[in-house]
Write a protein that holds these residues in place. Structure first.
Motif, PDB file in Angstrom:
ATOM      1  N   THR A   1       0.816  -1.221   0.000  1.00  8.26           N
ATOM      2  CA  THR A   1       0.000   0.000   0.000  1.00  8.26           C
ATOM      3  C   THR A   1       0.846   1.264   0.000  1.00  8.26           C
ATOM      4  O   THR A   1       1.957   1.299   0.557  1.00  8.26           O
ATOM      5  N   GLY A   2       0.314   2.314  -0.643  1.00  8.51           N
ATOM      6  CA  GLY A   2       0.899   3.640  -0.547  1.00  8.51           C
ATOM      7  C   GLY A   2       2.028   3.931  -1.504  1.00  8.51           C
ATOM      8  O   GLY A   2       2.666   4.993  -1.387  1.00  8.51           O
ATOM      9  N   PHE A   3       2.290   3.063  -2.475  1.00  7.18           N
ATOM     10  CA  PHE A   3       3.385   3.301  -3.409  1.00  7.18           C
ATOM     11  C   PHE A   3       2.922   4.251  -4.516  1.00  7.18           C
ATOM     12  O   PHE A   3       1.772   4.222  -4.945  1.00  7.18           O
ATOM     13  N   SER A   4       3.824   5.095  -4.981  1.00  4.65           N
ATOM     14  CA  SER A   4       3.425   6.145  -5.919  1.00  4.65           C
ATOM     15  C   SER A   4       3.051   5.596  -7.282  1.00  4.65           C
ATOM     16  O   SER A   4       2.330   6.251  -8.037  1.00  4.65           O
TER      17      SER A   4
ATOM     18  N   ARG B   1      -7.890  -2.300  -4.298  1.00  2.00           N
ATOM     19  CA  ARG B   1      -8.862  -1.297  -3.859  1.00  2.00           C
ATOM     20  C   ARG B   1      -8.249   0.101  -3.854  1.00  2.00           C
ATOM     21  O   ARG B   1      -7.128   0.305  -3.394  1.00  2.00           O
ATOM     22  N   ASP B   2      -8.990   1.058  -4.422  1.00  2.00           N
ATOM     23  CA  ASP B   2      -8.656   2.485  -4.328  1.00  2.00           C
ATOM     24  C   ASP B   2      -7.298   2.818  -4.930  1.00  2.00           C
ATOM     25  O   ASP B   2      -6.579   3.698  -4.439  1.00  2.00           O
ATOM     26  N   ASN B   3      -6.944   2.136  -6.012  1.00  2.00           N
ATOM     27  CA  ASN B   3      -5.721   2.472  -6.738  1.00  2.00           C
ATOM     28  C   ASN B   3      -6.014   3.513  -7.817  1.00  2.00           C
ATOM     29  O   ASN B   3      -7.147   3.647  -8.290  1.00  2.00           O
ATOM     30  N   GLY B   4      -4.985   4.270  -8.240  1.00  2.00           N
ATOM     31  CA  GLY B   4      -5.197   5.403  -9.113  1.00  2.00           C
ATOM     32  C   GLY B   4      -5.712   5.059 -10.488  1.00  2.00           C
ATOM     33  O   GLY B   4      -6.458   5.832 -11.090  1.00  2.00           O
ATOM     34  N   ASP B   5      -5.327   3.910 -11.029  1.00  2.00           N
ATOM     35  CA  ASP B   5      -5.835   3.490 -12.330  1.00  2.00           C
ATOM     36  C   ASP B   5      -6.472   2.118 -12.163  1.00  2.00           C
ATOM     37  O   ASP B   5      -7.461   1.997 -11.447  1.00  2.00           O
ATOM     38  N   ALA B   6      -5.965   1.100 -12.796  1.00  2.00           N
ATOM     39  CA  ALA B   6      -6.596  -0.224 -12.711  1.00  2.00           C
ATOM     40  C   ALA B   6      -6.193  -0.959 -11.436  1.00  2.00           C
ATOM     41  O   ALA B   6      -5.042  -0.874 -10.986  1.00  2.00           O
ATOM     42  N   GLY B   7      -7.140  -1.710 -10.892  1.00  2.00           N
ATOM     43  CA  GLY B   7      -6.792  -2.601  -9.795  1.00  2.00           C
ATOM     44  C   GLY B   7      -5.864  -3.697 -10.258  1.00  2.00           C
ATOM     45  O   GLY B   7      -4.827  -3.964  -9.656  1.00  2.00           O
TER      46      GLY B   7
ATOM     47  N   LYS C   1      -4.541   1.579  -2.425  1.00  2.00           N
ATOM     48  CA  LYS C   1      -4.150   2.992  -2.466  1.00  2.00           C
ATOM     49  C   LYS C   1      -2.748   3.190  -3.015  1.00  2.00           C
ATOM     50  O   LYS C   1      -1.938   3.956  -2.482  1.00  2.00           O
ATOM     51  N   ASN C   2      -2.463   2.519  -4.127  1.00  2.00           N
ATOM     52  CA  ASN C   2      -1.237   2.789  -4.871  1.00  2.00           C
ATOM     53  C   ASN C   2      -1.540   3.774  -6.002  1.00  2.00           C
ATOM     54  O   ASN C   2      -2.661   3.835  -6.503  1.00  2.00           O
ATOM     55  N   GLY C   3      -0.540   4.556  -6.413  1.00  2.00           N
ATOM     56  CA  GLY C   3      -0.793   5.690  -7.272  1.00  2.00           C
ATOM     57  C   GLY C   3      -1.277   5.353  -8.662  1.00  2.00           C
ATOM     58  O   GLY C   3      -2.048   6.127  -9.254  1.00  2.00           O
TER      59      GLY C   3
ATOM     60  N   GLY D   1     -13.234   0.582  -6.119  1.00  2.00           N
ATOM     61  CA  GLY D   1     -12.750   1.933  -5.896  1.00  2.00           C
ATOM     62  C   GLY D   1     -11.600   2.365  -6.775  1.00  2.00           C
ATOM     63  O   GLY D   1     -10.999   3.411  -6.538  1.00  2.00           O
ATOM     64  N   ASN D   2     -11.293   1.583  -7.815  1.00  2.00           N
ATOM     65  CA  ASN D   2     -10.235   1.939  -8.753  1.00  2.00           C
ATOM     66  C   ASN D   2     -10.816   2.737  -9.923  1.00  2.00           C
ATOM     67  O   ASN D   2     -12.030   2.866 -10.062  1.00  2.00           O
ATOM     68  N   ARG D   3      -9.970   3.236 -10.784  1.00  2.00           N
ATOM     69  CA  ARG D   3     -10.459   3.828 -12.032  1.00  2.00           C
ATOM     70  C   ARG D   3     -11.110   2.739 -12.889  1.00  2.00           C
ATOM     71  O   ARG D   3     -12.243   2.876 -13.348  1.00  2.00           O
ATOM     72  N   ILE D   4     -10.398   1.633 -13.076  1.00  2.00           N
ATOM     73  CA  ILE D   4     -10.915   0.464 -13.777  1.00  2.00           C
ATOM     74  C   ILE D   4     -10.613  -0.754 -12.911  1.00  2.00           C
ATOM     75  O   ILE D   4      -9.509  -0.867 -12.367  1.00  2.00           O
TER      76      ILE D   4
END
Length: 363
Positions: free
Chosen positions: A131-134, A177-183, A155-157, A211-214
């Motif tokens: 978790t938390g990687f850019s 879950r909740d990653n910036g683009d695709a899970g 919650k990775n970037g 909760g991802n973009r895709i």
């Protein structure tokens, strides 16, 4: 022997069973145990092919690169947590160094890396939180027979879990879950323009994507299965994507997934319109089977919105001879089934349960 070091031991059947699950009596092998405060990377570097690195519960502030074939990197569940090292700026490192960047400098949590013409075979990553990687939680490049099992990528970037130039992979029981683009993001190559490659039967199954973009993106690949996943609360559920390169993407099976309420709003990018309310989207693909899925309550006004959508590619590539059959669809808008191709492209819609289609008559 003290707690503050990496323990090397020949494990008995009973100990292996306790740490790793059921193991045949003949499978005793060397195991490396990492305690909180110790280095996972040192244990991975010390492991030989066929050995296991067990990472005990705790938070580990580091990135890990795996280059040894056949090793298993296993936590003890979600309480084994990898997160970036404190005070490290991956963006600064990437802009100031010209040498090959480390896994951490690339902004990734775990990197499984094979040589360009010699894939890294038989690596397993399992039972931990990243978790938390850019950039990416778990990234594989040039892997063969990779297994990623019971990993929480949160919650990775950019991507939760991703691969390129890899084959015969299995992604099972993961939470992205909740990653910036695709899970989950799988591609032939992230940067190079080339035709779709055959994965040899890669499997994406029993994952939870929210909760991802895709939820899942499969790009420029062939011979792959996406099955029995739960995909909800993303801007879009499942994308199977091709482009103008040859061979065309396709021969993918998307089956028995639950794809519901992917109605989060995501702004447009340089390559893609804004996303909201897309269930399963095929664009630039051929010979893909979408069957047995529950696709419900995906609603939006994006050009790609709808339950199951055959989208006419932004780069002008047609989708041909895809089969949409035996799916249960309801509450999707603008329609449960959307076909933007003309009849001459041979896409078939059969035995689906639905109320509205564009054009009419597909239900």
């Amino acid at each position: 022997m003290t707690k503050r070091h990496i323990t090397y031991l020949a494990c008995t059947t009973a100990l292996c069973g306790a740490l790793l699950g059921a193991t045949p009596a003949s499978a005793a092998h060397h195991t490396h145990v990492v305690h909180p405060g110790e280095s996972i990377q040192k244990a991975v570097d010390a492991a030989r092919p066929g050995e296991t690195v067990i990472v005990l519960a705790g938070t580990y502030h580091e990135s890990v690169k795996v280059t040894t074939p056949g090793i298993t990197l296993r936590g003890v569940g979600p309480r084994t947590v990898l997160t970036p090292a404190a005070g490290k700026s991956t963006k600064k490192a990437s802009s100031t160094r010209k040498a090959v960047k480390s896994c951490a400098e690339q902004g990734n949590g775990i990197c499984v890396v094979g040589a360009k013409n010699h894939p890294l075979d038989g690596v397993t990553v399992a039972a931990m939180t990243v978790t938390g990687f850019s950039r990416i939680g778990v990234m594989a490049v040039g892997a063969d027979h990779l297994s990623v099992d019971s990993v929480n990528a949160v919650k990775n970037g950019q991507w939760g879990i991703a691969e390129e130039r890899s084959a015969h992979s299995v992604y099972r029981n993961n939470v992205a879950r909740d990653n910036g683009d695709a899970g989950l993001f799988l591609a032939n190559s992230i940067t190079a323009e080339k035709g779709a490659t055959d994965t040899g039967g890669t499997v994406i199954e029993h994952n939870f994507l929210k909760g991802n973009r895709i939820g899942v993106t499969v790009r420029r690949l062939r011979n792959l299965t996406v099955t029995d996943n739960t995909v909800t609360g993303n801007c879009a559920g499942v994308f199977v994507v091709g482009d103008e390169n040859k061979p065309k993407a396709g021969a993918v099976t998307v089956a028995d997934n639950r794809v519901v309420r992917n109605n989060k709003y995501c702004e447009k990018t340089a390559k893609l319109a804004f996303l909201q309310g897309s269930g399963i989207v095929l664009t630039g693909t051929e010979d893909t089977l979408v069957t047995g899925n529950l696709v419900a309550d995906n609603s939006g006004k994006s050009p790609l919105s709808g339950g199951v959508v055959i989208f006419k590619s932004f780069v002008g590539v047609t989708s041909d001879k895809n089969k949409i059959t035996d799916n249960e669809l309801s509450g999707n808008a603008p329609a449960d089934l959307v076909n933007q191709e003309t009849a001459e492209h041979g896409n078939a819609f059969q035995h689906n349960t639905c109320k509205k289609s564009m054009p009419a008559g597909l239900c």
